[in-house]
Design an enzyme around this catalytic site. Structure first.
Site, PDB file in Angstrom:
ATOM      1  N   CYS A  91       0.820  -1.214   0.000  1.00 16.60           N
ATOM      2  CA  CYS A  91       0.000   0.000   0.000  1.00 16.60           C
ATOM      3  C   CYS A  91       0.859   1.271   0.000  1.00 16.60           C
ATOM      4  O   CYS A  91       1.552   1.527  -0.966  1.00 16.60           O
ATOM      5  CB  CYS A  91      -0.994  -0.030   1.163  1.00 16.60           C
TER       6      CYS A  91
ATOM      7  N   HIS B  65      -3.828  -4.702  -0.262  1.00 14.26           N
ATOM      8  CA  HIS B  65      -3.490  -5.239   1.061  1.00 14.26           C
ATOM      9  C   HIS B  65      -3.563  -6.767   1.032  1.00 14.26           C
ATOM     10  O   HIS B  65      -4.651  -7.317   1.168  1.00 14.26           O
ATOM     11  CB  HIS B  65      -4.465  -4.711   2.112  1.00 14.26           C
TER      12      HIS B  65
ATOM     13  N   GLU C 272      -2.796  -8.783   3.288  1.00 11.60           N
ATOM     14  CA  GLU C 272      -3.240  -9.269   4.602  1.00 11.60           C
ATOM     15  C   GLU C 272      -4.746  -9.152   4.788  1.00 11.60           C
ATOM     16  O   GLU C 272      -5.300  -9.648   5.766  1.00 11.60           O
ATOM     17  CB  GLU C 272      -2.481  -8.532   5.712  1.00 11.60           C
TER      18      GLU C 272
END
Lengths: 259, 212
Positions: free
Chosen positions: B79, B188, B190
């Site tokens: 990001c 992202h 995650e």
């Protein structure tokens, strides 16, 4: 291109789901962590937890739930209910939520939106709006009024004006709940959704009224919503997320089909 | 061990939680010496470029990150991290780390889709990534996977070969950048479900070249 998001909403009280959720095969799940994991596997694009715990000393239970959820699911989720201060927001975000949703606390204290956005970024702040249709008047020109306390208290604030104000204060997203449509299973309030979605430039999540797959299609097209919040339509096994998404996909809506 | 670089830019714990889930140990640090000692470096971040660069400089992490890249150890930007590795960002008119040649641009206000419908900025939600050539980090990741994005600025590398993946949102932008031991993703991983976790797991095993 960006996919339209399908977002199940889970109501939590004292660390338990308010309604045990029954799936086909009668599997009863009362644990929000297990339920979150289930929806994660099922293809939910995001989750919303709404904490209806009344007492503030029990808020720690919710933080613990958020922490456990964050260890199990790797999609964004937001937490709403009972968040009144930047410190409340910080606790929830540090526990692993991506976003916080503020509703009546923002009406009482609009500066909370900007303080939250400044501390954590607009992307972390969702403005939750509970709205009821009323006759148009000088003070409520849009014919939609903000309400709190689950729709029992009218606050004399025009929903459209509040949405615009929320955006300018720094909200990153609006979760727009029609109290009139909520629980009816007769479809989202399309006029309200379209009104707000065309007048703000932040994403709008439509909430309240989903009973059939067709309702999601309507609100994501005619209602111009960016995402659809769902609850009973999947909680009770009427549809799976995949069924809803396949329906939307077949009708030309871009949704995330691979997870 | 994997160092997750901490410079007060957003929620680093979510990256660590994903690594824990995958069974990889990591530590969150703002110490240049610990970044230097780490086997691998993850450079995440949410927030504004100007403040991020100022925080990095005040901790001398800018030098530590440049050194980590030069040393050849596997380096993953996420990001804002993917923007800070460029030379310059339009956000706050910020000089950045310059690990990759190119700039960071803001999505234009009049952004529209193919049918002329106005698009909202930031670009937030799930979108696809077109991977242009095989790379160890995308091993086992289906081409139809989508990833979770939240950003108003995007990296625009000067050299086409550093663009590994592209995403369309009103315009086509570089959503995955690679150069030797560095891979940087605008989304992202995650928060991108199983495909995102697969990329993180691949990174934890990666030797730091385009072949392995």
């Amino acid at each position: 291109m960006l996919s339209k998001r399908i977002i199940p909403c889970l109501d939590v009280r004292n660390g338990k789901l308010t309604k045990g959720i029954k799936f086909k095969g009668n599997v009863d799940i009362g644990d929000p962590v297990e339920m979150a994991a289930f929806y994660y596997e099922e293809g939910a694009d995001e989750l919303v937890f709404y904490d209806i715990t009344a007492s503030s000393e029990k808020r720690q239970i919710m933080i613990e739930t958020v922490r456990k959820v964050a260890e199990r699911i790797f999609i964004p989720f937001s937490v709403g209910g009972g968040i009144r201060t930047v410190e409340d927001m910080r606790q929830v975000l540090l526990a692993g939520a991506e976003k916080v949703s503020i509703n009546s606390a923002a009406i009482r204290d609009p500066g909370l939106i900007s303080r939250g956005a400044e501390a954590f970024g607009s992307q972390a702040i969702v403005l939750g709006m509970d709205v009821k249709k009323v006759p148009r008047s000088e003070s409520i020109p849009s014919g939609y009024e903000m309400v709190i306390d689950g729709g029992r208290t009218y606050v004399g604030l025009d929903a459209l004006a509040w949405a615009k104000q929320g955006e300018s204060l720094g909200a990153g997203e609006i979760c727009l709940n029609s109290i009139d449509a909520d629980g009816t299973k007769e479809g989202y309030e399309l006029t309200l959704n379209r009104l707000i979605a065309t007048n703000v430039s932040i994403p709008v999540i439509a909430s309240g009224g989903a009973g059939k797959a067709e309702h999601l299609f309507q609100v994501l097209t005619e209602g111009m919503a960016d995402a659809a919040l769902i609850a009973s339509i999947t909680h009770y096994g009427t549809y799976t997320i995949r069924q809803l998404k396949s329906y939307l996909h077949d009708k030309g809506i871009k949704v995330r089909m691979n997870w | 061990m994997i160092a997750i670089v901490d410079y007060e830019a957003g929620n680093l714990t979510s990256v660590q939680r994903a690594l824990n889930f995958l069974g990889y140990e990591s530590f969150i640090t703002a110490e240049p010496s610990r970044v230097a000692d780490a086997e691998r470096v993850i450079f995440p971040g949410v927030g504004a470029a100007g403040k991020a660069m100022a925080d990095l400089k005040s901790r001398k992490l800018d030098l530590a990150l440049q050194e980590a890249f030069r040393s050849g150890k596997p380096f993953l930007g996420i990001c804002l991290g993917t923007q800070i590795i460029m030379e310059w960002s339009e956000e706050n008119n910020t000089s950045c780390l310059g690990l990759i040649k190119g700039k960071v641009r803001r999505f234009p206000e009049d952004l529209a889709d193919q049918n002329g419908n106005k698009l909202k900025v930031p670009h937030m939600g799930w979108n696809g990534v077109h991977i242009k050539r095989a790379h160890p980090l995308f091993e086992g990741v289906s081409p139809s996977s989508e990833f979770y994005f939240v950003h108003a600025y995007y990296p625009a590398p000067a050299t086409g070969t550093t663009v590994l993946g592209e995403t369309f949102y009103g315009l086509t932008f570089a959503s995955v950048i690679c150069s030797g031991n560095l891979v940087a993703v605008q989304f992202h991983p995650e928060k991108s479900g199983r495909p995102g976790l697969r990329i993180l797991a691949n990174f934890c095993q990666w030797k730091g070249s385009e072949d392995a």
